[in-house]
Design a protein around this motif. Sequence first.
Motif, PDB file in Angstrom:
ATOM      1  N   ASN A   1       7.883  -2.332   5.098  1.00 42.03           N
ATOM      2  CA  ASN A   1       8.648  -3.583   5.161  1.00 42.03           C
ATOM      3  C   ASN A   1      10.129  -3.333   4.877  1.00 42.03           C
ATOM      4  O   ASN A   1      10.996  -3.887   5.571  1.00 42.03           O
ATOM      5  N   ARG A   2      10.403  -2.528   3.863  1.00 46.38           N
ATOM      6  CA  ARG A   2      11.802  -2.219   3.561  1.00 46.38           C
ATOM      7  C   ARG A   2      12.458  -1.451   4.706  1.00 46.38           C
ATOM      8  O   ARG A   2      13.614  -1.700   5.055  1.00 46.38           O
TER       9      ARG A   2
ATOM     10  N   GLN B   1      -5.803   1.107  -3.595  1.00 50.75           N
ATOM     11  CA  GLN B   1      -5.138  -0.190  -3.456  1.00 50.75           C
ATOM     12  C   GLN B   1      -3.643  -0.066  -3.728  1.00 50.75           C
ATOM     13  O   GLN B   1      -2.820  -0.618  -2.986  1.00 50.75           O
ATOM     14  N   LEU B   2      -3.286   0.657  -4.785  1.00 51.28           N
ATOM     15  CA  LEU B   2      -1.863   0.862  -5.095  1.00 51.28           C
ATOM     16  C   LEU B   2      -1.154   1.611  -3.971  1.00 51.28           C
ATOM     17  O   LEU B   2      -0.014   1.293  -3.612  1.00 51.28           O
ATOM     18  N   GLU B   3      -1.831   2.598  -3.392  1.00 51.86           N
ATOM     19  CA  GLU B   3      -1.235   3.368  -2.312  1.00 51.86           C
ATOM     20  C   GLU B   3      -1.021   2.501  -1.075  1.00 51.86           C
ATOM     21  O   GLU B   3       0.036   2.582  -0.432  1.00 51.86           O
ATOM     22  N   LYS B   4      -1.982   1.646  -0.759  1.00 49.24           N
ATOM     23  CA  LYS B   4      -1.827   0.749   0.390  1.00 49.24           C
ATOM     24  C   LYS B   4      -0.666  -0.209   0.170  1.00 49.24           C
ATOM     25  O   LYS B   4       0.130  -0.455   1.085  1.00 49.24           O
ATOM     26  N   GLN B   5      -0.557  -0.757  -1.035  1.00 52.67           N
ATOM     27  CA  GLN B   5       0.549  -1.663  -1.340  1.00 52.67           C
ATOM     28  C   GLN B   5       1.890  -0.938  -1.232  1.00 52.67           C
ATOM     29  O   GLN B   5       2.868  -1.502  -0.721  1.00 52.67           O
ATOM     30  N   ALA B   6       1.954   0.292  -1.691  1.00 53.19           N
ATOM     31  CA  ALA B   6       3.197   1.054  -1.631  1.00 53.19           C
ATOM     32  C   ALA B   6       3.587   1.346  -0.191  1.00 53.19           C
ATOM     33  O   ALA B   6       4.769   1.261   0.177  1.00 53.19           O
TER      34      ALA B   6
END
Length: 101
Positions: A82-83, A71-76
Amino acid sequence: RGFGSLLVDDASSWGEALNNYDASRKTRPMPDEYYAKPARVTHAMKAAEDVTYHPVLQTFSDPAKETFAKQLEKQAVVSHLNRARDRQLAVESEYDILTVS
């Protein structure tokens, strides 16, 4: 009485004194449990405890930790994309210079 570093007890004979000395050298001052060997721990046992992350598969052995890491990897990844898209929109020109449109 003492002789040098040896203490001689008041035994009735030299043989009895020798036997007393020999017995005092063979008896342990602490209980036998104090002298017991600790449980044997092998390198493989310690390595099995230490392996929480599999370096080849790049996964955690704990399923809960693995799902949290995914989950953390997907968010990152989403945040990074996006950036990058924001940077691309800010830097690129509004029209195509090759086709002049």
